[in-house]
Every structure is written in structure tokens, then in C-alpha cells.
Design a protein around this motif. Structure first.
Motif, PDB file in Angstrom:
ATOM      1  N   ALA A   1     -12.514  44.458  25.731  1.00  0.00           N
ATOM      2  CA  ALA A   1     -12.162  43.180  25.101  1.00  0.00           C
ATOM      3  C   ALA A   1     -13.058  42.920  23.903  1.00  0.00           C
ATOM      4  O   ALA A   1     -14.279  43.131  23.958  1.00  0.00           O
TER       5      ALA A   1
ATOM      6  N   HIS B   1     -11.832  38.179  19.527  1.00  0.00           N
ATOM      7  CA  HIS B   1     -10.377  37.995  19.598  1.00  0.00           C
ATOM      8  C   HIS B   1     -10.056  36.602  20.124  1.00  0.00           C
ATOM      9  O   HIS B   1     -10.662  36.126  21.089  1.00  0.00           O
ATOM     10  N   PRO B   2      -9.106  35.918  19.530  1.00  0.00           N
ATOM     11  CA  PRO B   2      -8.790  34.547  19.991  1.00  0.00           C
ATOM     12  C   PRO B   2      -8.219  34.542  21.404  1.00  0.00           C
ATOM     13  O   PRO B   2      -7.545  35.492  21.839  1.00  0.00           O
ATOM     14  N   LYS B   3      -8.493  33.492  22.081  1.00  0.00           N
ATOM     15  CA  LYS B   3      -8.005  33.343  23.449  1.00  0.00           C
ATOM     16  C   LYS B   3      -6.497  33.093  23.440  1.00  0.00           C
ATOM     17  O   LYS B   3      -6.021  32.233  22.698  1.00  0.00           O
TER      18      LYS B   3
ATOM     19  N   ASN C   1      -2.758  31.822  24.151  1.00  0.00           N
ATOM     20  CA  ASN C   1      -2.296  30.459  24.442  1.00  0.00           C
ATOM     21  C   ASN C   1      -1.764  30.365  25.866  1.00  0.00           C
ATOM     22  O   ASN C   1      -1.413  31.372  26.506  1.00  0.00           O
ATOM     23  N   ARG C   2      -1.704  29.153  26.358  1.00  0.00           N
ATOM     24  CA  ARG C   2      -1.182  28.879  27.695  1.00  0.00           C
ATOM     25  C   ARG C   2       0.006  27.932  27.591  1.00  0.00           C
ATOM     26  O   ARG C   2       0.081  27.101  26.682  1.00  0.00           O
TER      27      ARG C   2
ATOM     28  N   ASP D   1      -1.308  24.331  21.931  1.00  0.00           N
ATOM     29  CA  ASP D   1      -2.158  25.500  22.180  1.00  0.00           C
ATOM     30  C   ASP D   1      -1.553  26.753  21.566  1.00  0.00           C
ATOM     31  O   ASP D   1      -2.278  27.663  21.132  1.00  0.00           O
TER      32      ASP D   1
ATOM     33  N   TYR E   1      -3.295  29.241  18.821  1.00  0.00           N
ATOM     34  CA  TYR E   1      -3.434  30.698  18.978  1.00  0.00           C
ATOM     35  C   TYR E   1      -2.915  31.430  17.743  1.00  0.00           C
ATOM     36  O   TYR E   1      -3.538  32.394  17.272  1.00  0.00           O
TER      37      TYR E   1
ATOM     38  N   GLU F   1      -5.543  31.003  14.925  1.00  0.00           N
ATOM     39  CA  GLU F   1      -6.750  31.796  15.139  1.00  0.00           C
ATOM     40  C   GLU F   1      -6.457  33.294  15.054  1.00  0.00           C
ATOM     41  O   GLU F   1      -7.313  34.069  14.588  1.00  0.00           O
TER      42      GLU F   1
END
Length: 326
Positions: free
Chosen positions: A236, A240-242, A244-245, A296, A300, A303
Motif C-alpha cells: 500500500a 494513496h487517497p482513501k 470512498n464509502r 465522500d 475521493y 484526491e
């Protein structure tokens, strides 16, 4: 071998055929006339009347008599080898593997002498056919006679002098050396083994001797064909951007935190409980979480775009000056 043999009392050579009570055409045309005359015939002959059962169904003796006499009678069918043709009329199941043998046996026991009187119009002493079926138990076909057959319908004095069968036999299972059967004698049901070892037992290999310490066979893992290979996990990138949820993910996280504090020992039930709570939400309440999920998602995308721009190599001013202008 488990076998029951009872000598009959009625079919002795000294007996005389009774007179026919109806013409052959009426017997074939009307089943009621057939059954009445057949029962009356066996009563006058002193033989026990029975209705055979093949493949768990009663054998229609009227159809059997009509088919055989249509082809010229018992001895004509035997000479022309047409018992299989007669058996095809009944459409027995796949378990009935010896229908020709059984039909021939039952016809001889129950209908041969009846045929002599009503079809051939014979009178006087009993007639012995030139071909008499084997009346011993046939293990290849699961069949049984009708209840109450404590005497054989055919005696050992008719035909070749072989004893008749008066037991009701059903094959329950088969193994290498015989059959597990149930035999009904009168009102009593006997369980037993129809054993016929033959000489093939000597050819059977001895059972393998397995030591107790080797009783457990080690399991050899083999990869199944068609199974998807797991992809190597990529390391990982912390930059890196997290991802989305969705709105449901936010709802799930919120509810899970509350349930964990209320029911710390029931985590396995949380997924079901949260799913039921989500389905009970009103459209307005569900829209709140869905809007959070949309925001969100936009976060994402933004980002991720910035992350890709950072990874794209930029040319230095010296390299840009050295490159020729197009």
C-alpha cells in the motif's frame, strides 16, 4: 438359501377339467366374466388362487390371458419366443429385469389349465405342457405373490415334478454373495439372506490389513483446477487517497460502534441487525447517509486526481530548453 416350498393338493393327474361357464369371446371381452370364471375354475380345481404383484403393482391376469391367447396360447408363445413381446404390453419398471420369466411362470400356474378349458375347449384329464417353467425362486426380479398364498397354485405332480413357490419374496438389497430379502409366509414376515456363494468367493482378494498406527491417512492438499489464483498483494502506498464509502457504509460504521458498546458479545449478529435497521429507515433518513456517501465520492475523485498529478514526472527547465521546438 432361504426357500419355502409347499406341495399343492389340487393339480393331480387324476383330476378332470370342469366345464366352461362362458365362451372364450365373452371372457376376453368382459373382465368381470373373466374374473368370475377364473375364481370359479380354481375353486373347482381345488387350487389356491392368487394375484401376483410385480414391481409393486398387481399383475392384470385378464390382460395377460387376452394377450397370450391372441398369440395362439401358452405353448405357441413359448415356441415362438414371444414372452418379451407380451411383457412389453405391461410396461414394467426398470427394476423388473426378468419379466418374461415371471409372466411365463405365473401364466403356467394360474392360466394354463384355464386356457385349456376356455380357449381350447378341452375336457377330461389335465394336460401337461411340453414346456414347463422353472418354479423356483428367481432372485433377479423383485416380486411377491399376493397375501394368503399358503398353498402353491401348481403342484409338483404337474409338469416336470418340481416343487412350486408359495412364499412372498421381496429383494431388499444386493451384495456380492447374494441378496437380503423379506419373505412373507402366511401372516408372518421373515427377514433373511438368499446366499449363493458359488466359486467366485475364492477369487475375492483378502481384506487389506491396516495397522492401527496407520489408520489415519495423511491429507494431501491439491490445488483445484479452475480456482482463481490469488493476486500478489501490492504494498500500500501511504500517499494513496482513501477509497470512498457509500451511504450504507457510513450508516454501518455508526450503528456498529453503538452496538459494540451495548452488546460486546454478539458481534456475529451485528451485520444482520444493522441490515434490518437500514431497511426500516424512511426515505428521508436514508437520503442523509446517501448524501454523505456522494460527498465522500467527490472527495475521493479530487484526491485521486491530485495524487496522479504528483506521480506524473515534470520536465525540468534545462530539459525544456534543450528540447527542440516543433
Amino acid at each position: 438359501m432361504l426357500q419355502t416350498t409347499v406341495k399343492g393338493k389340487g393339480c393331480s393327474p387324476q383330476k378332470q377339467y370342469p366345464a366352461a361357464l362362458a365362451p372364450h369371446d365373452a371372457v376376453v371381452k368382459d373382465p368381470v366374466v373373466f374374473w368370475d370364471t377364473l375364481r370359479r375354475f380354481h375353486f373347482l380345481m381345488g387350487t389356491k388362487f392368487m394375484i401376483p404383484v410385480i414391481g409393486r403393482k398387481e399383475l392384470d391376469l385378464h390382460v395377460l390371458y387376452a394377450e397370450v391367447t391372441y398369440r395362439g396360447g401358452y405353448e405357441k408363445v413359448v415356441a415362438d419366443k414371444r414372452w418379451r413381446e407380451v411383457g412389453n404390453v405391461f410396461r414394467f419398471g426398470p427394476t423388473t429385469t426378468s419379466a418374461s420369466f415371471v409372466l411365463k411362470k405365473h401364466y403356467y400356474c394360474l392360466l394354463f389349465h384355464y386356457e385349456q378349458v376356455y380357449f381350447f375347449k378341452q375336457q377330461g384329464p389335465l394336460i401337461t405342457p411340453s414346456s414347463v417353467p422353472e418354479l423356483s425362486y428367481e432372485p433377479k426380479l423383485p416380486f411377491r405373490e399376493s397375501p394368503g398364498d399358503d398353498e402353491s397354485a401348481c403342484s409338483d405332480s404337474v409338469g416336470s415334478g418340481k416343487p412350486g413357490l408359495s412364499a412372498i419374496g421381496i429383494i431388499d438389497a444386493k451384495f456380492d454373495c447374494g441378496y437380503l430379502i423379506s419373505v412373507k409366509v402366511g401372516s408372518e414376515i421373515l427377514k433373511g439372506v438368499l446366499f449363493h456363494p458359488g466359486d467366485h468367493l475364492s477369487r475375492l482378494p483378502p481384506p487389506p490389513i491396516v495397522a492401527q498406527s496407520n489408520a489415519l491417512v495423511p491429507y494431501n492438499h491439491r490445488a483445484r483446477h479452475g480456482r482463481r489464483r490469488r493476486k500478489n498483494r501490492r504494498r500500500a502506498d501511504p500517499n494513496h487517497p482513501k477509497p470512498n464509502r457509500s451511504g450504507y457504509n457510513f450508516f454501518f460504521a455508526e450503528k456498529h460502534l453503538k452496538l459494540k458498546s451495548l452488546y460486546p458479545n454478539r458481534e456475529r449478529e451485528f451485520t444482520k441487525m444493522i441490515g434490518e435497521s437500514w431497511s426500516k429507515l424512511s426515505p428521508e433518513e436514508r437520503t442523509v447517509y446517501q448524501n454523505i456517501g456522494l460527498k465522500d465520492k467527490e472527495r475521493y475523485k479530487r484526491e485521486l486526481q491530485e495524487y496522479k498529478e504528483k506521480l506524473t514526472p515534470r520536465k525540468s527547465p534545462e530539459a525544456a530548453a534543450a528540447s527542440p521546438d516543433c
